[in-house]
Design a protein around this motif. Sequence first.
Motif, PDB file in Angstrom:
ATOM      1  N   UNK A  11       1.349  -0.992   0.155  1.00 26.42           N
ATOM      2  CA  UNK A  11      -0.311  -0.451  -0.270  1.00 26.42           C
ATOM      3  C   UNK A  11       0.303   1.632   0.292  1.00 26.42           C
ATOM      4  N   UNK A  12       0.272   2.515  -0.549  1.00 27.19           N
ATOM      5  CA  UNK A  12       0.826   3.761  -0.663  1.00 27.19           C
ATOM      6  C   UNK A  12       0.234   4.584  -0.729  1.00 27.19           C
ATOM      7  N   UNK A  13       0.658   5.325   0.656  1.00 28.68           N
ATOM      8  CA  UNK A  13      -0.415   6.927   0.770  1.00 28.68           C
ATOM      9  C   UNK A  13       0.243   8.287  -0.048  1.00 28.68           C
ATOM     10  N   UNK A  14      -0.393   9.081   0.004  1.00 28.03           N
ATOM     11  CA  UNK A  14       0.769  10.166   0.060  1.00 28.03           C
ATOM     12  C   UNK A  14      -0.258  11.431   1.470  1.00 28.03           C
ATOM     13  N   UNK A  49       7.098  -0.509   6.986  1.00 29.24           N
ATOM     14  CA  UNK A  49       6.705   0.302   6.300  1.00 29.24           C
ATOM     15  C   UNK A  49       8.294   2.002   5.757  1.00 29.24           C
ATOM     16  N   UNK A  50       7.881   2.424   4.964  1.00 32.68           N
ATOM     17  CA  UNK A  50       8.797   3.172   4.685  1.00 32.68           C
ATOM     18  C   UNK A  50       8.148   4.744   4.276  1.00 32.68           C
ATOM     19  N   UNK A  51       8.833   5.644   5.041  1.00 29.99           N
ATOM     20  CA  UNK A  51       8.277   6.828   5.103  1.00 29.99           C
ATOM     21  C   UNK A  51       8.891   8.275   4.354  1.00 29.99           C
ATOM     22  N   UNK A  52       8.730   8.798   3.334  1.00 29.29           N
ATOM     23  CA  UNK A  52      10.111   9.304   2.234  1.00 29.29           C
ATOM     24  C   UNK A  52       8.661  11.098   2.040  1.00 29.29           C
ATOM     25  N   UNK A  53       9.629  11.838   2.562  1.00 28.95           N
ATOM     26  CA  UNK A  53       9.131  13.649   2.736  1.00 28.95           C
ATOM     27  C   UNK A  53       9.522  12.976   0.996  1.00 28.95           C
ATOM     28  N   UNK A  54       8.177  14.012   0.195  1.00 27.17           N
ATOM     29  CA  UNK A  54       8.729  14.500  -0.967  1.00 27.17           C
ATOM     30  C   UNK A  54       8.876  15.763  -0.896  1.00 27.17           C
ATOM     31  N   UNK A  62      13.344  14.254  13.272  1.00 30.96           N
ATOM     32  CA  UNK A  62      13.391  15.203  11.930  1.00 30.96           C
ATOM     33  C   UNK A  62      14.039  15.082  10.726  1.00 30.96           C
ATOM     34  N   UNK A  63      12.592  14.910   9.694  1.00 31.94           N
ATOM     35  CA  UNK A  63      12.938  14.634   7.905  1.00 31.94           C
ATOM     36  C   UNK A  63      12.669  15.454   7.211  1.00 31.94           C
ATOM     37  N   UNK A  64      13.728  15.606   6.489  1.00 34.70           N
ATOM     38  CA  UNK A  64      13.680  17.259   5.132  1.00 34.70           C
ATOM     39  C   UNK A  64      13.084  16.604   4.373  1.00 34.70           C
ATOM     40  N   UNK A  65      13.696  17.411   3.077  1.00 31.21           N
ATOM     41  CA  UNK A  65      12.678  16.977   1.680  1.00 31.21           C
ATOM     42  C   UNK A  65      13.909  15.616   1.358  1.00 31.21           C
ATOM     43  N   UNK A 114       4.669  24.449   6.207  1.00 34.43           N
ATOM     44  CA  UNK A 114       3.271  23.852   4.936  1.00 34.43           C
ATOM     45  C   UNK A 114       3.755  23.439   3.652  1.00 34.43           C
ATOM     46  N   UNK A 115       2.534  23.126   3.352  1.00 31.91           N
ATOM     47  CA  UNK A 115       2.259  22.231   2.367  1.00 31.91           C
ATOM     48  C   UNK A 115       3.772  21.183   2.017  1.00 31.91           C
ATOM     49  N   UNK A 116       3.487  20.608   2.956  1.00 30.61           N
ATOM     50  CA  UNK A 116       4.364  18.981   3.713  1.00 30.61           C
ATOM     51  C   UNK A 116       3.834  17.533   2.480  1.00 30.61           C
ATOM     52  N   UNK A 117       4.502  17.313   1.375  1.00 26.49           N
ATOM     53  CA  UNK A 117       4.195  15.929   0.524  1.00 26.49           C
ATOM     54  C   UNK A 117       5.421  14.784   1.112  1.00 26.49           C
ATOM     55  N   UNK A 118       4.496  13.983   2.243  1.00 22.58           N
ATOM     56  CA  UNK A 118       4.615  12.478   2.509  1.00 22.58           C
ATOM     57  C   UNK A 118       4.395  11.707   1.914  1.00 22.58           C
ATOM     58  N   UNK A 119       5.107  10.449   1.340  1.00 26.20           N
ATOM     59  CA  UNK A 119       4.953   9.323   1.406  1.00 26.20           C
ATOM     60  C   UNK A 119       4.475   8.228   2.035  1.00 26.20           C
ATOM     61  N   UNK A 120       4.364   7.240   2.427  1.00 27.37           N
ATOM     62  CA  UNK A 120       4.516   6.079   3.022  1.00 27.37           C
ATOM     63  C   UNK A 120       3.735   4.831   2.727  1.00 27.37           C
ATOM     64  N   UNK A 121       4.845   3.905   2.007  1.00 21.33           N
ATOM     65  CA  UNK A 121       4.709   2.683   1.455  1.00 21.33           C
ATOM     66  C   UNK A 121       4.860   1.832   2.703  1.00 21.33           C
ATOM     67  N   UNK A 122       3.797   0.719   2.817  1.00 19.98           N
ATOM     68  CA  UNK A 122       3.581  -0.544   3.556  1.00 19.98           C
ATOM     69  C   UNK A 122       3.576  -1.690   2.989  1.00 19.98           C
ATOM     70  N   UNK A 123       3.709  -2.469   3.599  1.00 16.79           N
ATOM     71  CA  UNK A 123       3.744  -4.021   3.513  1.00 16.79           C
ATOM     72  C   UNK A 123       1.808  -3.960   3.428  1.00 16.79           C
TER      73      UNK A 123
END
Length: 189
Positions: free
Chosen positions: A106-109, A126-131, A145-148, A167-176
């Motif tokens: 599964x993946x969510x933004x 799961x993996x969290x990626x800060x876009x 603390x995670x940045x782009x 503001x306007x942070x976008x995070x993608x979370x990908x999980x089994x």
Amino acid sequence: MGDHKEQPLRVGAAVRRRRRALELTLAVVAERSGLSVPFLSQIENERARPSRGSLEKVADALRTTAVELLAAADPACSVDVVHADGPEPDGLPHMRSLVRGHHQMHAQEFTGDHDAGREFQYRNDQLMYVADGAVDVEAEGRAYRLGRGDTLYLTGGVRHRWRATVADTRVVVVAVAEHIEAVQDRPRQ
């Protein structure tokens, strides 16, 4: 074909299947979720579409996640395109599923902030990626603390919470997916 853009996502049948698999009544789910029995019945019968917050309450009451309920709501496809040309979030918190159907992943933004006080714990990794933007994550008693462009990998079972700090942070979370037996019970250290 693989583009389901014209079809609204229907989650009621997935909610009913999960509730029945757990042998729960609507009254028990209502008590656990804080939602009314008539509203839950309307959701199950596709006469009401729950908000993201209501769906999370239902998922918590059913001991699953909103992602799992959404995944179970749509038939699996071998090839599926999820277009990014949806409405802009207008500064409000926004969640978009990047994978539809009942799959192994599964993946969510997430755009903007969300319920920063809500604690998450997934069965599988799961993996969290800060876009874009930045987030603060609390996991296993430590702060990160995670940045782009930064990623954070969490093994199954790790309790965590996060919040956007820009503001306007976008995070993608990908999980089994939760229904996959991907992680053997690991001894805690």
